[in-house]
Design an enzyme around this catalytic site. Structure first.
Site, PDB file in Angstrom:
ATOM      1  N   ASP A  47      34.837  17.088 -34.745  1.00  0.00           N
ATOM      2  CA  ASP A  47      34.316  18.433 -34.478  1.00  0.00           C
ATOM      3  C   ASP A  47      33.362  18.385 -33.295  1.00  0.00           C
ATOM      4  OD1 ASP A  47      33.664  21.285 -35.138  1.00  0.00           O
ATOM      5  OD2 ASP A  47      31.672  20.406 -35.337  1.00  0.00           O
ATOM      6  N   TYR A  52      28.257  21.347 -26.590  1.00  0.00           N
ATOM      7  CA  TYR A  52      27.678  20.014 -26.853  1.00  0.00           C
ATOM      8  C   TYR A  52      27.710  19.119 -25.609  1.00  0.00           C
ATOM      9  CZ  TYR A  52      28.248  21.215 -31.845  1.00  0.00           C
ATOM     10  OH  TYR A  52      28.219  21.825 -33.077  1.00  0.00           O
ATOM     11  N   LYS A  77      34.638  24.504 -30.057  1.00  0.00           N
ATOM     12  CA  LYS A  77      34.067  25.853 -30.207  1.00  0.00           C
ATOM     13  C   LYS A  77      33.810  26.475 -28.849  1.00  0.00           C
ATOM     14  CE  LYS A  77      31.431  23.816 -34.025  1.00  0.00           C
ATOM     15  NZ  LYS A  77      31.144  22.459 -33.548  1.00  0.00           N
ATOM     16  N   HIS A 110      31.710  29.959 -31.699  1.00  0.00           N
ATOM     17  CA  HIS A 110      30.536  29.196 -32.155  1.00  0.00           C
ATOM     18  C   HIS A 110      29.532  30.060 -32.932  1.00  0.00           C
ATOM     19  CE1 HIS A 110      28.345  25.276 -30.868  1.00  0.00           C
ATOM     20  NE2 HIS A 110      27.847  25.692 -32.008  1.00  0.00           N
ATOM     21  N   SER A 243      26.977  11.052 -37.117  1.00  0.00           N
ATOM     22  CA  SER A 243      26.149   9.868 -36.899  1.00  0.00           C
ATOM     23  C   SER A 243      26.646   9.184 -35.640  1.00  0.00           C
ATOM     24  CB  SER A 243      26.208   8.901 -38.089  1.00  0.00           C
ATOM     25  OG  SER A 243      25.391   7.775 -37.800  1.00  0.00           O
ATOM     26  N   ARG A 248      26.688   3.942 -40.626  1.00  0.00           N
ATOM     27  CA  ARG A 248      26.601   5.231 -41.323  1.00  0.00           C
ATOM     28  C   ARG A 248      27.911   6.015 -41.220  1.00  0.00           C
ATOM     29  NH1 ARG A 248      20.753   7.502 -39.308  1.00  0.00           N
ATOM     30  NH2 ARG A 248      19.439   6.330 -40.758  1.00  0.00           N
TER      31      ARG A 248
END
Ligand code: NDP
Length: 296
Positions: A47, A52, A77, A110, A243, A248
């Site tokens: 995603d 971003y 998005k 978004h 992460s 993780r």
């Protein structure tokens, strides 16, 4: 042991892997390694978002992976600055250009622009066109509250497949979840382990240290993050934990070998504080949140 991730069927029959890697706030120079670690672990869903600033690096890691583009469900998005029918069609070109793909699996708006819902709707109409033309496999929205969804459904031809909203034990938005369910819209949880509460230190205690979650985690020999992800999955939601750390990333994927009891699920349901960590969706305006999304 690596388990196969179960898929969630969207309202148009497309299958979406229930766990994806989120890359919000993952710096571009760390994105390739995070996505590579996830795909190496068995994730098949990423995603990202135009806003971003790391779609290019997501695409590079996907293309370099063993299964290549065909093995990955790509979600991105459209940012509010690119809303409007023609602008949103062009925003699709920017995203596919950066991702290095011809088709996007799930393309979502978004945010709603409540002060300019006509523009939001024009953007959604562009998504409908892209869906009709086979440029995207499914379309959806993010941060849409009941009122925004109601307005959209009044005019839309295609019911959104997904509504991606802030959802973690401390903020569960039951009314939005119920509306989504009633209309066949999959609820996708952003900040599924409560990440937004870690960024806003001081305002909340961390979900990772919540005594009820820690107790449940101990009884299953799992981590608090794993318990929260399991809780979402058992309630039928899609999750996109973020992460940059391979350990993780693997931990967040290792959630298919245990099951929470009905009482444990109910105990986490009771942790809702009703307090939002992210921005108030009705306060999103171009003036305060607009910013240019670069060309591919
Ligand atoms: P998450 O709930 O995924 O939490 C991420 C935070 O938790 C990071 O600080 C990460 O740090 C840390 N973390 C991850 N795994 C573990 C673990 N197992 N144990 C302890 N700490 C852990 O929050 P996000 O806000 O990042 O949301 C996830 C995704 O949702 C985003 O990446 C994005 O894709 C999407 N999103 C969408 C929004 C929207 O408006 N539509 C808004 C916000 C997010 P580290 O990286 O150092 O491991």
């Amino acid at each position: 042991m690596v388990h196969e991730v179960p898929d969630i069927a969207l309202n148009n029959g497309v299958e979406m892997p229930s766990i994806g890697l989120g890359v919000f706030q993952t710096p571009p120079d760390e994105t390739r390694s995070a996505v590579a670690a996830a795909l190496g672990t068995g994730y098949r869903h990423i995603d990202t978002a135009a806003a971003y600033g790391n779609e290019r690096e997501v695409g590079e890691a996907v293309h370099a992976s063993k299964g290549g583009r065909a093995a990955v469900f790509l979600e991105t998005k459209i940012w509010i600055s690119d809303y409007g029918y023609d602008q949103t069609l062009h925003a699709f070109d920017k995203s596919v250009g950066k991702l290095g793909v011809d088709q996007i699996d799930l393309l979502i708006l978004h945010q709603a622009l409540p002060s300019d819902f006509d523009k939001t709707f024009e953007a959604y109409r562009a998504l409908e066109t892209l869906l009709k033309n086979g440029k995207v496999r499914a379309i959806g929205v993010s941060n849409f509250m009941v009122e925004h969804l109601t307005n959209l459904l009044d005019e839309a031809e295609v019911v959104p497949a997904v509504n991606q909203i802030e959802l973690h034990p401390y903020f569960q938005q039951p009314e939005v979840q119920a509306f989504n369910a009633e209309h066949g819209i999959v609820t996708q949880a952003w900040s599924p382990i409560g990440g937004i509460t870690f960024y806003r230190e001081g305002e909340h205690t961390s979900t990772l240290e919540d005594p009820a979650i820690v107790k449940i985690a101990e009884s299953h020999s799992k981590s608090p993050a794993q318990v929260m992800l399991r809780w979402h999955l058992q309630e039928g939601r899609s999750v996109i934990p973020k992460s940059t750390k391979p350990r993780r990333i693997a931990e967040n994927f290792d959630v298919f070998d245990f099951e929470l009891t009905t009482d444990e699920v109910a105990a986490i349901d009771r942790l809702d504080t009703g307090k939002r960590g992210g921005p108030e969706p009705d306060a999103i305006t171009l003036e305060s949140f607009g910013r240019e999304i670069p060309e591919a």
